[in-house]
Design a protein around this motif. Structure first.
Motif, short mmCIF file in Angstrom:
data_model
loop_
_atom_site.label_atom_id
_atom_site.label_comp_id
_atom_site.label_asym_id
_atom_site.label_seq_id
_atom_site.Cartn_x
_atom_site.Cartn_y
_atom_site.Cartn_z
N LEU A 215 -15.87 12.66 -20.04
CA LEU A 215 -15.30 13.19 -21.27
C LEU A 215 -15.78 14.61 -21.57
O LEU A 215 -15.10 15.35 -22.28
N LEU A 216 -16.92 15.00 -21.05
CA LEU A 216 -17.38 16.37 -21.23
C LEU A 216 -16.97 17.28 -20.08
O LEU A 216 -16.61 18.43 -20.28
N ALA A 217 -17.03 16.75 -18.86
CA ALA A 217 -16.80 17.59 -17.68
C ALA A 217 -15.33 17.93 -17.45
O ALA A 217 -15.01 19.05 -17.06
N ILE B 135 -11.13 24.18 -19.33
CA ILE B 135 -11.29 25.34 -20.21
C ILE B 135 -12.03 26.45 -19.48
O ILE B 135 -11.69 27.63 -19.61
N GLY B 136 -13.01 26.09 -18.67
CA GLY B 136 -13.73 27.09 -17.88
C GLY B 136 -12.83 27.81 -16.90
O GLY B 136 -13.00 29.01 -16.65
N ALA B 137 -11.86 27.10 -16.34
CA ALA B 137 -10.91 27.75 -15.42
C ALA B 137 -10.03 28.75 -16.16
O ALA B 137 -9.62 29.76 -15.60
N ALA B 138 -9.76 28.48 -17.42
CA ALA B 138 -8.92 29.38 -18.21
C ALA B 138 -9.69 30.63 -18.67
O ALA B 138 -9.08 31.64 -18.99
N LEU B 139 -11.01 30.56 -18.68
CA LEU B 139 -11.83 31.67 -19.19
C LEU B 139 -12.49 32.45 -18.07
O LEU B 139 -13.67 32.77 -18.14
N ARG B 140 -11.75 32.83 -17.08
CA ARG B 140 -12.32 33.51 -15.92
C ARG B 140 -12.88 34.89 -16.24
O ARG B 140 -13.71 35.40 -15.52
N ALA C 126 -18.45 23.85 -25.37
CA ALA C 126 -18.10 23.76 -26.79
C ALA C 126 -16.63 23.36 -26.94
O ALA C 126 -16.29 22.53 -27.79
N GLY C 127 -15.77 23.93 -26.13
CA GLY C 127 -14.35 23.56 -26.17
C GLY C 127 -14.12 22.10 -25.79
O GLY C 127 -13.26 21.44 -26.35
N ALA C 128 -14.91 21.61 -24.84
CA ALA C 128 -14.79 20.20 -24.44
C ALA C 128 -15.18 19.27 -25.59
O ALA C 128 -14.49 18.27 -25.84
N VAL C 129 -16.25 19.62 -26.28
CA VAL C 129 -16.67 18.79 -27.42
C VAL C 129 -15.61 18.83 -28.52
O VAL C 129 -15.26 17.79 -29.10
N VAL C 130 -15.06 20.00 -28.79
CA VAL C 130 -14.01 20.13 -29.80
C VAL C 130 -12.78 19.32 -29.40
O VAL C 130 -12.20 18.61 -30.23
#
Length: 133
Positions: free
Chosen positions: A61-63, A69-74, A87-91
């Motif tokens: 659920l976190l990974a 989201i990490g792929a989108a924030l290159r 933080a985006g994953a938790v949100v």
């Protein structure tokens, strides 16, 4: 008279010499993280009574959303990208849980499916954006 040419090593050559075989564990760790997340999702979806279900499902659920989201924030530096993606994953997890509770549709399986679908959609949008650029 004979000229002796000295060899100079660049920083890339020195780094390549230091790495050697078996030094880069990133693909191995990524594969292990994927396996742990997939096992957690499968254990949660099947309703298994394994003691690993809780930690592995929480990791999934976190990974899963964090990777998407990490792929989108290159464009960010690695540490900023890590912090923003976690933080985006938790949100994202909290929004899915709140939406399911507000609609009186709460279930563990439904939450796993919703987080998986949203994470896959984010990754699909990233892939589509990269193909057009």
């Amino acid at each position: 008279m004979q000229t002796i040419h000295g060899t100079t090593t660049t920083s890339e050559d020195a780094e390549r010499e230091r790495e050697g075989p078996g030094r880069d564990l990133t693909p191995l760790l990524a594969g292990a993280a994927t396996a742990v997340g997939a096992i957690g999702a499968v254990l949660a979806l099947t309703g298994s009574d394994s003691p690993l279900r809780g930690p592995f499902t929480l990791f999934f659920l976190l990974a899963a959303p964090a990777a998407a989201i990490g792929a989108a924030l290159r464009g960010l530096d690695p540490f900023g990208r890590l912090v923003a993606s976690v933080a985006g994953a938790v949100v994202l997890d909290m929004l899915v849980a709140q939406a399911m509770l507000a609609l009186h549709q709460w279930s563990v399986r439904g939450g796993i499916v919703a987080v998986t679908a949203i994470s896959a959609l984010i990754l699909l949008l990233v892939i589509m954006r990269r193909r057009t650029v």
